[in-house]
Design a protein around this motif. Structure first.
Motif, mmCIF file in Angstrom:
data_model
loop_
_atom_site.group_PDB
_atom_site.id
_atom_site.type_symbol
_atom_site.label_atom_id
_atom_site.label_comp_id
_atom_site.label_asym_id
_atom_site.label_seq_id
_atom_site.Cartn_x
_atom_site.Cartn_y
_atom_site.Cartn_z
ATOM 1 N N GLY A 1 0.810 -1.201 0.000
ATOM 2 C CA GLY A 1 0.000 0.000 0.000
ATOM 3 C C GLY A 1 0.847 1.256 0.000
ATOM 4 N N PHE A 2 0.187 2.390 -0.189
ATOM 5 C CA PHE A 2 0.889 3.661 -0.321
ATOM 6 C C PHE A 2 1.398 4.146 1.032
ATOM 7 C CE2 PHE A 2 0.417 8.405 -0.392
ATOM 8 C CZ PHE A 2 1.583 8.651 -1.103
ATOM 9 N N ASP A 3 2.669 4.559 1.063
ATOM 10 C CA ASP A 3 3.286 5.134 2.261
ATOM 11 C C ASP A 3 3.095 6.642 2.221
ATOM 12 O OD1 ASP A 3 4.798 5.914 4.397
ATOM 13 O OD2 ASP A 3 6.704 5.101 3.664
ATOM 14 N N ILE A 4 2.282 7.154 3.131
ATOM 15 C CA ILE A 4 1.945 8.579 3.118
ATOM 16 C C ILE A 4 3.170 9.463 3.324
ATOM 17 C CG2 ILE A 4 1.474 8.732 5.580
ATOM 18 C CD1 ILE A 4 -0.530 10.396 2.720
ATOM 19 N N ASP A 5 4.234 8.925 3.920
ATOM 20 C CA ASP A 5 5.452 9.718 4.130
ATOM 21 C C ASP A 5 6.134 10.103 2.821
ATOM 22 O OD1 ASP A 5 5.145 9.609 6.868
ATOM 23 O OD2 ASP A 5 6.392 7.809 7.099
ATOM 24 N N THR A 6 5.827 9.389 1.751
ATOM 25 C CA THR A 6 6.432 9.698 0.446
ATOM 26 C C THR A 6 5.616 10.725 -0.340
ATOM 27 O OG1 THR A 6 5.276 7.872 -0.680
ATOM 28 C CG2 THR A 6 7.422 7.386 0.316
ATOM 29 N N LEU A 7 4.537 11.241 0.248
ATOM 30 C CA LEU A 7 3.661 12.164 -0.482
ATOM 31 C C LEU A 7 4.393 13.388 -1.048
ATOM 32 C CD1 LEU A 7 0.860 12.953 -1.469
ATOM 33 C CD2 LEU A 7 0.413 13.963 0.785
ATOM 34 N N PRO A 8 5.293 14.053 -0.284
ATOM 35 C CA PRO A 8 6.001 15.209 -0.878
ATOM 36 C C PRO A 8 6.778 14.834 -2.141
ATOM 37 C CG PRO A 8 6.298 15.167 1.499
ATOM 38 C CD PRO A 8 5.650 13.870 1.135
ATOM 39 N N ALA B 1 -4.258 -2.247 -9.310
ATOM 40 C CA ALA B 1 -3.608 -1.724 -8.108
ATOM 41 C C ALA B 1 -4.483 -0.649 -7.477
ATOM 42 C CB ALA B 1 -2.235 -1.168 -8.457
ATOM 43 N N TYR B 2 -5.641 -1.036 -6.985
ATOM 44 C CA TYR B 2 -6.608 -0.060 -6.490
ATOM 45 C C TYR B 2 -6.186 0.562 -5.164
ATOM 46 C CZ TYR B 2 -9.258 -2.362 -10.128
ATOM 47 O OH TYR B 2 -9.643 -2.875 -11.334
ATOM 48 N N SER B 3 -5.301 -0.089 -4.431
ATOM 49 C CA SER B 3 -4.825 0.489 -3.171
ATOM 50 C C SER B 3 -3.865 1.654 -3.405
ATOM 51 C CB SER B 3 -4.135 -0.582 -2.316
ATOM 52 O OG SER B 3 -3.029 -1.140 -3.000
ATOM 53 N N TYR B 4 -3.444 1.848 -4.660
ATOM 54 C CA TYR B 4 -2.538 2.949 -4.999
ATOM 55 C C TYR B 4 -3.266 4.052 -5.778
ATOM 56 C CZ TYR B 4 1.321 -0.020 -3.517
ATOM 57 O OH TYR B 4 2.172 -0.800 -2.770
ATOM 58 N N PHE B 5 -4.581 4.099 -5.614
ATOM 59 C CA PHE B 5 -5.369 5.078 -6.362
ATOM 60 C C PHE B 5 -4.997 6.513 -5.987
ATOM 61 C CE2 PHE B 5 -9.248 7.558 -7.199
ATOM 62 C CZ PHE B 5 -9.473 7.215 -8.528
ATOM 63 N N PHE B 6 -4.778 6.770 -4.703
ATOM 64 C CA PHE B 6 -4.493 8.140 -4.251
ATOM 65 C C PHE B 6 -3.216 8.709 -4.867
ATOM 66 C CE2 PHE B 6 -2.455 10.962 -1.044
ATOM 67 C CZ PHE B 6 -3.327 12.035 -1.167
ATOM 68 N N PRO B 7 -2.060 8.012 -4.809
ATOM 69 C CA PRO B 7 -0.858 8.599 -5.439
ATOM 70 C C PRO B 7 -0.991 8.743 -6.958
ATOM 71 C CG PRO B 7 -0.430 6.343 -4.713
ATOM 72 C CD PRO B 7 -1.736 6.762 -4.113
ATOM 73 N N LEU B 8 -1.789 7.891 -7.588
ATOM 74 C CA LEU B 8 -2.042 8.057 -9.022
ATOM 75 C C LEU B 8 -2.798 9.360 -9.275
ATOM 76 C CD1 LEU B 8 -3.101 4.433 -10.082
ATOM 77 C CD2 LEU B 8 -0.945 5.575 -10.599
ATOM 78 N N VAL B 9 -3.784 9.641 -8.422
ATOM 79 C CA VAL B 9 -4.556 10.886 -8.550
ATOM 80 C C VAL B 9 -3.650 12.100 -8.356
ATOM 81 C CG1 VAL B 9 -6.366 12.295 -7.492
ATOM 82 C CG2 VAL B 9 -6.750 9.854 -7.868
ATOM 83 N N VAL B 10 -2.804 12.055 -7.339
ATOM 84 C CA VAL B 10 -1.913 13.190 -7.050
ATOM 85 C C VAL B 10 -0.958 13.419 -8.213
ATOM 86 C CG1 VAL B 10 -0.064 14.019 -5.554
ATOM 87 C CG2 VAL B 10 -2.065 12.896 -4.549
ATOM 88 N N THR B 11 -0.296 12.373 -8.677
ATOM 89 C CA THR B 11 0.689 12.520 -9.755
ATOM 90 C C THR B 11 0.039 13.037 -11.025
ATOM 91 O OG1 THR B 11 1.837 10.600 -8.815
ATOM 92 C CG2 THR B 11 2.546 11.355 -10.986
ATOM 93 N N ALA B 12 -1.096 12.446 -11.404
ATOM 94 C CA ALA B 12 -1.770 12.856 -12.637
ATOM 95 C C ALA B 12 -2.286 14.286 -12.545
ATOM 96 C CB ALA B 12 -2.917 11.891 -12.944
ATOM 97 N N SER B 13 -2.861 14.647 -11.402
ATOM 98 C CA SER B 13 -3.427 15.994 -11.245
ATOM 99 C C SER B 13 -2.346 17.069 -11.294
ATOM 100 C CB SER B 13 -4.195 16.078 -9.924
ATOM 101 O OG SER B 13 -5.225 15.134 -9.865
ATOM 102 N N VAL B 14 -1.241 16.826 -10.587
ATOM 103 C CA VAL B 14 -0.152 17.811 -10.576
ATOM 104 C C VAL B 14 0.463 17.933 -11.965
ATOM 105 C CG1 VAL B 14 2.136 18.344 -9.651
ATOM 106 C CG2 VAL B 14 0.344 17.481 -8.129
#
Length: 471
Positions: free
Chosen positions: A228-235, A412-425
Motif C-alpha cells: 500500500g501507499f506510504d503517506i510519508d512519500t507524499l512530498p 492496483a486499487y490500493s494505490y489510487f491516491f498517489p495516481l490521482v496526485v501525480t496525474a493531477s499535478v
C-alpha cells in the motif's frame, strides 16, 4: 428461401413491434462490446505472435544489429498495405475519429472494421515504437457505426454507437472499462446524455470483460506491490507530478515537431524510409523501445530494473544503478521521437501506450536518481507506476482516463491516491503553459494560464499608459 436481407427485414419488423429504439440500442451496444473485445484480443495476439517470430533469436547480452532492419521493414510494409491493398490512410485513428465526430460523419467504411488491425499488426509486430489503441479504437468505432447502419438507427443513435464502439476498443485493449468510457468522454469529447453514458458503460464493460476472459483472466502489467501507499512519500509524489508535467511538455513538443518534419516529405516511399530509419536507429540503441513495451514496463514496476539493458550494446558494462539511470534518461528522451516517427512515418498505431511507457521510464529515472544522489529509499517500482498516470495525464491531456486506466491495467486499487496526485499535478503543470489538445496538429501555442496572465497584465499596463497620455 430466407435470404439475409429478408431476415434483416423480419428482425427490424419484430423490433419495431416489441422493442423501443433505446432498448434495442442497449442490445446492440452489448454486441458491439463483444465484437470490440474480441478484436482487441486478436490484435494483441497477432502483435505478440509476429514480434515473437522476429525477436525470439535475439541475444540478451549484446546488441542485435538486425534491429537496424526490422522496424524500417515494418513501416515500409505497412505503407504498401495501406496504399495498395486497402487504398486508404489508416494512420492516427483517434484524430480521425475526432474529425469525423466534429463534422458529423458517423457512417464509417466497412473495411475499417478489420484493416487497422492488420496494419497495426505489421507496424507494432515489426518494432514500431507506439501503441495499438488508436487502431482498435478506430476499429471499434467502425463496428459501432456499421452495426447502427445495418439496423437503420437514427443519425443520433449512430453517433452514440460510434463513440461507444471507440470506447469499447480502448476498454478491450487495456482491459479497462472506465478507461475506455473516459476516452470517449474526455478525449473524443462527445456530447452525451444520461442514456448515452449508460450505453457507453455497457459497451465498455462488455468489451473489457470479453478481452479479460479471452486472455485467461490476466492483466497486461500485473503490479505485485501489496504494502500500500506510504503517506510519508507524499512530498516526493508531488515532486514526481511536477517532473512528469515538465517532461510531458517536452514529450508533446517533440511529437509535434517530428510530425511536422515528416509531413513536409511529399513522397510516401521516402517518408516511410525516413520514419523507419529513425525508429530502427533508436530501437537498436535502446531495444526497450521495440513495440508497445509492456514487457519492460511490467518488469520495472515490479523492481526488475536490469531489463532496461537487455538486448542492448550497454548490457554487461559496469556502472550499476548509474548506468541504468543514464540509459533510462536516453530512453525517455528518445521515446517521443520514435513514437512520432512511427505514427507519422507511415505506421498505423496509437499514442496512449507510448505515454504509459515513457511515464514508467521517467518514474524510474526520477526515483532512482533521488535515491542515488540524496541517499533516499524511495520505492522505485511504485514511483515508476505512479508516473505512468502522470505522463499520460500531461501528454494526452486526459487526467481522468490516465488515472483509471493505469489503476485498472495494474489492478492496483490500493494505490489510487498517489495516481490521482501525480496525474493531477502533472496535468496542472501542463495547463500552466498550454491549453492545446495533444491531437491538434500545431505545436503548443503560448495559450496557457501563465501566458494569459502575462497578456492581461500587458494589456492592463497599456490601458493605464493610454489613460495617462490622455490626461
Amino acid at each position: 428461401m430466407l435470404t439475409g436481407h429478408s431476415l434483416l427485414i423480419k428482425i427490424l419488423d419484430w423490433r419495431e413491434k416489441h422493442l423501443s429504439e433505446k432498448t434495442f440500442v442497449f442490445l446492440l451496444a452489448t454486441a458491439v462490446g463483444l465484437l470490440s473485445g474480441c478484436g482487441a484480443f486478436v490484435l494483441k495476439r497477432l502483435i505478440s505472435w509476429v514480434s515473437h517470430i522476429l525477436t525470439s533469436h535475439f541475444r540478451i547480452g549484446s546488441g542485435n544489429y538486425v534491429l537496424l532492419l526490422i522496424p524500417v521493414a515494418g513501416i515500409v510494409l505497412t505503407g504498401i498495405f495501406c496504399r495498395y491493398v486497402v487504398k486508404a490512410d489508416l494512420s492516427d485513428g483517434t484524430s480521425r475519429l475526432i474529425h469525423d465526430l466534429k463534422n458529423k460523419m458517423y457512417a464509417l467504411k466497412s473495411y475499417i472494421v478489420y484493416s487497422p488491425i492488420l496494419a497495426s499488426t505489421i507496424t507494432l509486430g515489426f518494432g514500431g515504437s507506439a501503441g495499438s489503441e488508436g487502431p482498435i479504437a478506430y476499429t471499434g468505432a467502425a463496428v459501432g457505426s456499421n452495426v447502427a447502419r445495418l439496423f437503420r438507427l437514427s443519425p443520433q443513435m449512430m453517433m452514440i454507437m460510434l463513440g461507444c464502439g471507440a470506447g469499447a476498443g480502448i476498454a478491450g485493449i487495456f482491459k479497462s472499462p472506465l478507461g475506455g468510457a473516459l476516452f470517449t468522454l474526455e478525449v473524443l469529447r462527445m456530447p452525451m446524455s444520461t442514456f448515452s453514458v449508460l450505453v457507453l458503460l455497457v459497451t465498455s464493460i462488455t468489451a473489457a470483460m470479453t478481452a479479460y476472459l479471452l486472455s485467461g483472466c490476466t492483466v497486461d502489467i500485473p503490479f505485485s506491490h501489496h504494502a500500500g501507499f506510504d503517506i510519508d512519500t507524499l512530498p516526493y509524489v508531488i515532486l514526481l507530478g511536477i517532473f512528469c508535467g515538465f517532461y510531458s511538455l517536452y514529450y508533446s513538443y517533440m511529437i509535434k515537431k517530428v510530425a511536422k518534419l515528416l509531413r513536409c516529405v511529399g513522397n510516401s516511399w521516402i517518408k516511410n524510409l525516413i520514419g523507419g530509419v529513425m525508429i530502427s536507429a533508436l530501437v537498436f540503441l535502446f531495444p526497450p523501445l521495440y513495440g508497445e513495451g509492456y514487457g519492460t514496463v511490467g518488469k520495472i514496476i515490479n523492481d526488475n530494473f536490469s531489463t532496461i539493458l537487455n538486448d542492448s550494446i550497454f548490457f554487461g558494462h559496469s556502472g550499476g544503478m548509474w548506468l541504468l539511470i543514464f540509459v533510462a534518461g536516453g530512453i525517455a528522451l528518445a521515446k517521443c521521437v520514435a513514437t512520432s516517427a512511427t505514427n507519422n512515418g507511415g505506421g498505423v498505431s496509437g499514442n496512449f501506450a507510448p505515454s504509459l511507457f515513457a511515464g514508467c521510464i521517467v518514474g524510474f529515472f526520477f526515483a532512482a536518481l533521488l535515491n542515488e544522489v540524496f541517499g533516499l529509499h524511495l520505492p522505485v517500482g511504485e514511483f515508476a507506476f505512479y508516473a505512468m498516470a502522470g505522463v499520460m495525464a500531461g501528454a494526452i491531456r486526459a487526467p481522468l482516463m490516465a488515472i483509471f486506466l493505469t489503476c485498472e491495467m495494474g489492478a492496483a486499487y490500493s494505490y489510487f491516491f498517489p495516481l490521482v496526485v501525480t496525474a493531477s499535478v502533472s496535468f496542472g503543470i501542463v495547463r500552466l503553459f498550454t491549453a492545446d489538445s495533444f491531437f491538434s496538429r500545431h505545436a503548443d501555442r503560448h495559450n496557457g494560464l501563465i501566458s494569459i496572465i502575462k497578456r492581461h497584465k500587458m494589456e492592463s499596463a497599456g490601458g493605464i499608459q493610454q489613460q495617462k497620455g490622455s490626461d
